[in-house]
Design a protein around this motif. Structure first.
Motif, PDB file in Angstrom:
ATOM      1  N   UNK A  90      -8.729   8.202  -7.790  1.00 19.74           N
ATOM      2  CA  UNK A  90      -7.502   7.955  -8.568  1.00 19.74           C
ATOM      3  C   UNK A  90      -7.625   6.201  -8.712  1.00 19.74           C
ATOM      4  N   UNK A  91      -7.585   6.047 -10.034  1.00 14.95           N
ATOM      5  CA  UNK A  91      -7.850   4.968 -10.623  1.00 14.95           C
ATOM      6  C   UNK A  91      -6.169   4.402 -10.346  1.00 14.95           C
ATOM      7  N   UNK A 137      -4.555   3.506 -14.054  1.00 14.99           N
ATOM      8  CA  UNK A 137      -4.150   4.690 -14.332  1.00 14.99           C
ATOM      9  C   UNK A 137      -2.917   5.324 -13.746  1.00 14.99           C
ATOM     10  N   UNK A 138      -2.783   5.319 -12.625  1.00 17.94           N
ATOM     11  CA  UNK A 138      -1.695   5.633 -11.719  1.00 17.94           C
ATOM     12  C   UNK A 138      -0.546   5.029 -12.299  1.00 17.94           C
ATOM     13  N   UNK A 139      -0.614   3.512 -11.950  1.00 10.31           N
ATOM     14  CA  UNK A 139       0.479   2.678 -12.614  1.00 10.31           C
ATOM     15  C   UNK A 139       0.931   3.064 -13.942  1.00 10.31           C
ATOM     16  N   UNK A 140       0.272   3.254 -14.838  1.00 11.24           N
ATOM     17  CA  UNK A 140       0.577   3.489 -16.357  1.00 11.24           C
ATOM     18  C   UNK A 140       1.190   4.896 -16.447  1.00 11.24           C
ATOM     19  N   UNK A 141       0.809   5.835 -15.694  1.00 16.01           N
ATOM     20  CA  UNK A 141       1.426   7.202 -15.449  1.00 16.01           C
ATOM     21  C   UNK A 141       2.680   7.191 -15.306  1.00 16.01           C
ATOM     22  N   UNK A 152       0.774  -1.248   0.067  1.00 18.68           N
ATOM     23  CA  UNK A 152       0.121  -0.002  -0.105  1.00 18.68           C
ATOM     24  C   UNK A 152       1.126   1.313  -0.057  1.00 18.68           C
ATOM     25  N   UNK A 153       1.936   1.124   0.363  1.00 18.04           N
ATOM     26  CA  UNK A 153       3.035   2.347   0.163  1.00 18.04           C
ATOM     27  C   UNK A 153       3.287   2.754  -1.069  1.00 18.04           C
ATOM     28  N   UNK A 154       3.419   1.864  -1.948  1.00 16.60           N
ATOM     29  CA  UNK A 154       3.872   2.286  -3.420  1.00 16.60           C
ATOM     30  C   UNK A 154       2.884   3.116  -4.186  1.00 16.60           C
ATOM     31  N   UNK A 155       1.633   2.928  -3.986  1.00 10.61           N
ATOM     32  CA  UNK A 155       0.520   3.874  -4.720  1.00 10.61           C
ATOM     33  C   UNK A 155       0.694   5.294  -4.035  1.00 10.61           C
ATOM     34  N   UNK A 156       0.788   5.202  -2.832  1.00 14.67           N
ATOM     35  CA  UNK A 156       0.921   6.611  -2.184  1.00 14.67           C
ATOM     36  C   UNK A 156       2.248   7.351  -2.570  1.00 14.67           C
ATOM     37  N   UNK A 157       3.296   6.460  -2.874  1.00 10.87           N
ATOM     38  CA  UNK A 157       4.806   6.909  -3.331  1.00 10.87           C
ATOM     39  C   UNK A 157       4.421   7.530  -4.669  1.00 10.87           C
ATOM     40  N   UNK A 158       3.670   6.673  -5.657  1.00 11.77           N
ATOM     41  CA  UNK A 158       3.620   7.198  -6.923  1.00 11.77           C
ATOM     42  C   UNK A 158       2.606   8.694  -6.934  1.00 11.77           C
ATOM     43  N   UNK A 159       1.723   8.576  -6.174  1.00 18.96           N
ATOM     44  CA  UNK A 159       0.764   9.907  -5.992  1.00 18.96           C
ATOM     45  C   UNK A 159       1.805  11.028  -5.690  1.00 18.96           C
ATOM     46  N   UNK A 160       2.908  10.658  -4.800  1.00 20.08           N
ATOM     47  CA  UNK A 160       3.883  11.591  -4.410  1.00 20.08           C
ATOM     48  C   UNK A 160       4.624  12.293  -5.558  1.00 20.08           C
TER      49      UNK A 160
END
Length: 112
Positions: free
Chosen positions: A86-87, A90-94, A36-44
């Motif tokens: 946030x999807x 989509x976040x991963x692809x970004x 769960x930390x990785x999506x938050x890191x991607x957002x940052x």
């Protein structure tokens, strides 16, 4: 500080953040889904890259006119203001697809 110096500093910052993003992507989509930390890191990362893109576009609109710069800025605004929508795909692809493209565009600008 002169505009050129600021732009160079922002490009250095951008390169460092994009390198970090590439390192996190290298962990794979499975890690992204499980940790769960990785999506938050991607957002940052999206926030920081979008902010740098805004600064670069404002400092030299002609030089930073490629659509990817404004896309990164708009993506930042969405991530910051609509974090509850946030999807994850989509976040991963970004981060996995669009950020490497941005890195290529930034590298080409530096080379010219």
């Amino acid at each position: 500080m002169r505009d050129l110096d600021r732009i160079d500093q922002w490009l250095d910052d951008l390169d460092a953040v994009l390198a970090l993003a590439a390192d996190l992507v290298a962990r794979g989509s499975g890690s992204f889904d499980e940790d769960p930390a990785l999506p938050l890191a991607f957002e940052a990362l999206a926030n920081r890259i979008g902010d740098l893109s805004k600064r670069l576009c404002a400092a030299d609109p002609e030089r930073f006119s490629h659509p990817i710069w404004s896309q990164a800025a708009r993506n930042r605004d969405f991530v910051v203001h609509h974090y509850d929508r946030i999807d994850s795909v989509a976040l991963w692809n970004t981060v996995a697809v669009s950020f490497p493209r941005l890195r290529e565009v930034a590298s080409a600008l530096r080379a010219s």
